[in-house]
Structure formats: C-alpha cells, structure tokens
Design an enzyme around this catalytic site. Structure first.
Site, PDB file in Angstrom:
ATOM      1  N   ARG A 100       3.738  10.729  -5.122  1.00 48.36           N
ATOM      2  CA  ARG A 100       5.058  11.356  -5.122  1.00 48.36           C
ATOM      3  C   ARG A 100       5.939  10.913  -6.277  1.00 48.36           C
ATOM      4  NH1 ARG A 100       4.495  10.104   0.239  1.00 48.36           N
ATOM      5  NH2 ARG A 100       5.704   8.246  -0.196  1.00 48.36           N
ATOM      6  N   ASP A 119     -11.210   2.833   7.321  1.00 42.22           N
ATOM      7  CA  ASP A 119     -10.735   4.200   7.520  1.00 42.22           C
ATOM      8  C   ASP A 119     -11.114   5.010   6.268  1.00 42.22           C
ATOM      9  OD1 ASP A 119      -9.300   6.418   8.396  1.00 42.22           O
ATOM     10  OD2 ASP A 119      -7.402   5.686   7.579  1.00 42.22           O
ATOM     11  N   HIS A 134       0.835  -1.206   0.000  1.00 40.88           N
ATOM     12  CA  HIS A 134       0.000   0.000   0.000  1.00 40.88           C
ATOM     13  C   HIS A 134       0.873   1.262   0.000  1.00 40.88           C
ATOM     14  CE1 HIS A 134      -3.186   2.836   0.927  1.00 40.88           C
ATOM     15  NE2 HIS A 134      -2.539   3.221   2.016  1.00 40.88           N
TER      16      HIS A 134
END
Ligand code: MN
Length: 418
Positions: A144, A235, A135
């Site tokens: 990034r 989440d 992940h």
C-alpha cells in the site's frame, strides 16, 4: 530445578524431561492415539494406563487415550491432562525408578523412528491473526503506502481473518502449488494460472482447551486458562493470488490451499519458565477489554530453513515469539468479545512473526523485498519465492539454565501444480 531422567535424552533434544508435549502417533500395531514425546521416544499413554501406572489420571480414560485425536482427552479438562503430564514426568525421573514396580519402562515406549505423527486434533475452526507490528508495517509498505504502512485500526484491534481448517495438514504433508487468478501490476486484466509467488509464513499457533458458549466472552486476564498449548505453524501464502483478491475482505484463496502445523503440542505448563514481560503500555492506549495488568509472552526462538530441490539448504531467518505486539490473551479476549464461541481443538495462529532486523523477517515476501533481493545459495543459485520441489522447515525452542523445551519442526514441500 534440575530434573534428571534415567532415560538417555540428548542434551539438545527438543523433547526434554521439562517438555513432554502431547501428540497423536501411530506405530507398529498401534492405531493413531495420544502420546507424549520424551527424547527420541513416545510414551504410549494407553499402555501406561493399562500397566496401572497412570493411576487416577489414566485408567479411567482408556477411550480418550485410544482416540485418533486429542479433543476427547483435552475435553476432560486441565485437572486430568496436567496431572497426566506431571505423572509421566515423575515416572521418568531418576529418583522414581521404584514407582515402576515390575513394569519395564521400555514396554510403554515406542521409538519415534518407528512411528508416524498425525494431525493432533480435529480442528473445528481456525483463525489467523496479524499480530507482528514489523510484519504488518513491512507488508503495508509494500502493498500500500510506505508513508503509512499500518492501517489506522492496527494498534487498536488484534486484526485477524478466519481461515479454513479443512486445509490444515501435519508436518511432512506435501501439497501442489495452487492455481488461481493473478494480475501483475502491469496487466490490465487478470489471468489464470499456477502461483509464481509461493511464500511461507513463520508463525506459532495455540489450541483451545475449553468450549465457550455463543454470547459469552473470555476475560483478557483469564484467557490463558483456555489454552491447551502451542505449535509451530506455516501459513503458506500465494502472494500473487493474495495481492489481487484481498481487497476489501482480506485473505481468501491465496491462503486456504494448505497450512502446515507441527505434530507436538507444547503445553503452557512447559512454557511457563520461559515467560517474558511485554511492554506494559501500548501506544495509543487500547480499550479496557484488551488491557492486561501484566502482559507476557514467551521467549521462543524460531527459525526457518529452506531446502532447495537440488539439496542446498540455508537458514533464511531467525526470529522470536516475543516480537509480537499483541499477547495471546488479548487475541483470545478480542476474538470472543462479540460472543463468538470457541470449541475444544480450535486453532488460533499468531500471524507472521517478524523481528525488527533484516535477518529476523518471517516470510519470503519481506526477506526478498517482494522478489527484489533474491536469497543467494551456492553456485549462483538464487530464490525469491519457492520453486517446485523446494521445502521449508520451521523450528522453535526455548532454552535457559540447562532447560530446553522445543517444538520439533514443521516441514512441507511444494509440488508442481496439478
Ligand atoms: Mn498468516
């Protein structure tokens, strides 16, 4: 060892005689209080104690057994709740019917269909780790640098962030789509609005069973003695809010609008048969306070099913707890190495659990490659992120040699922004 119960429990039930997880239920004329799941029923622990069948474990603890959260019961210590669970297991074994005497087993059982489940504990603090290498690498490549997807600290530190316990809800609680600042890569300045990249994160969490004091640390080898049990955890994440806000201090409003947990806490005793070793050596070498002689995890099969507002449904990923790079012991040792105190009922979550293959990714961001590869449903319907009215259901279970220990499910639906 094969255990047989006189209760009718479906073979594929998550709540077999081997499991017996704790939760907080309410039912007809029963205020929220602790129960243990067995098959399609809930063992009403206070009723069992009143009937005199919890003996040394239950009778003395009526207050804890009628509390609307598990914290007081957990605070009694492992001797009490381990004995309680074992006692319940023994009572429901075929060979032990005599233990009931004149008490009818159905007088302490409530059908799950007649009950409502509640958040099982008062959560003081909540931390979310970032412990799946797959992940972290996938997200790092997207957000990034594809050449260096992992930041230099990732293989040295079980990276995590502090979340908000105020927004943790039990399965079945729906929530409005969050609003916030969003800045698409092409825009000069941010705008305000409802998130258009509502995502889920398939995670597990563990619950702290013993408090520690400010200034003290938990040794990596003892860490599991501080864990009551595990849950499924979603989440929920607003990726467009997150990607604009997360530099330099990490997740904030893209995360703390809602997180969902499953209502049943599966104990570490129930999970023990499903322990599997983790790779012994971590490369590069980690600091001594994180080193375990033997690292282990649990073979928990996990899946996410998406249910669209038009009723279509599809399992969109299957993954496993064992793909995590850091063990729970290491997470807890790291969390307390600076003297950070733990409280009973604190929740520590794993971070999104992604496996190494394209069909084992733990969030929509990864599955759809940030929206480039939509998930296809019937009749030309597709999804990149969640639309209003869409639901996500996470499930998890362990299975081996006829034993099944499951978590049930955690479900949530995204409602329109308010
Ligand atoms: Mn997360």
């Amino acid at each position: 060892m094969q255990l047989t119960s006189f209760l009718k429990i479906d073979e594929d039930s998550d709540f077999s005689i081997y499991n017996l997880p704790f939760g907080i239920f309410s039912g007809p004329k029963i205020t929220p209080r602790p129960g243990i799941a067995i098959g399609n029923n809930i063992v009403h622990l206070a009723a069992l104690a009143k009937a005199g069948l919890l003996h040394d474990a239950g009778d003395l603890y009526m207050e804890e057994l009628q509390s609307p959260v598990l914290n007081p019961l957990i605070s009694l210590g492992p001797d009490v709740w381990k004995k309680m669970r074992t006692r319940v297991q023994n009572l429901f074994l075929d060979k032990n019917r005599k233990m009931w005497g004149a008490v009818r087993p159905d007088s302490v059982l409530v059908s799950m269909n007649d009950c409502r489940m509640h958040l099982p504990m008062a959560i003081g603090d909540y931390t979310d780790f970032y412990s799946s290498e797959n992940h972290a690498a996938n997200v790092g490549a997207m957000f990034r640098d594809p050449q260096n997807p992992l930041l230099p600290n990732w293989k040295h530190i079980p990276v995590g962030y502090h979340g908000r316990s105020s927004s943790i809800v039990v399965s079945g609680t729906n929530f409005p789509r969050p609003k916030g600042q969003i800045k698409p890569p092409t825009a000069e300045i941010p705008s305000f609005g409802a998130s258009r990249q509502m995502d889920m994160e398939l995670e597990t969490g563990f619950i702290i069973s013993e408090k520690t004091n400010l200034g003290s640390s938990i040794d990596v080898k003892d860490a599991e003695d501080y864990i009551f049990g595990m849950v499924l955890f979603n989440d929920w994440s607003a990726r467009d809010i997150q990607s604009w806000e997360y530099v330099p201090l990490g997740p904030f409003l893209g995360k703390n609008f809602c997180s969902s947990m499953s209502p049943w806490i599966v104990t570490m005793d129930a999970l023990k048969p499903f322990r599997v070793p983790m790779p012994k050596d971590q490369e590069p070498a980690i600091l001594p306070y994180l080193q375990q002689k033997k690292r282990w995890t649990y073979d928990i099969q996990l899946e996410a099913e998406m249910v669209l507002h038009d009723g279509q449904r599809k399992v969109i990923t299957r993954t496993n707890q064992k793909h995590l790079y850091w063990s729970m012991n290491q997470q807890l040792a790291h969390h307390t190495v600076n003297g950070c105190p733990m409280k009973v009922g604190d929740l520590l979550a794993s971070g999104t659990i992604s496996g190494p293959t394209p069909d084992s990714l733990g969030c929509l961001l990864e599955i759809t490659k940030r929206g480039q590869n939509p998930i296809e449903f019937e009749n030309g319907v597709t999804r990149t992120f969640m639309e209003d009215g869409d639901s996500m259901i996470l499930r998890g279970y362990c299975e081996k040699e006829g034993m099944r220990v499951g978590f049930g499910e955690v479900k949530g639906t995204v409602l329109p922004a308010v």
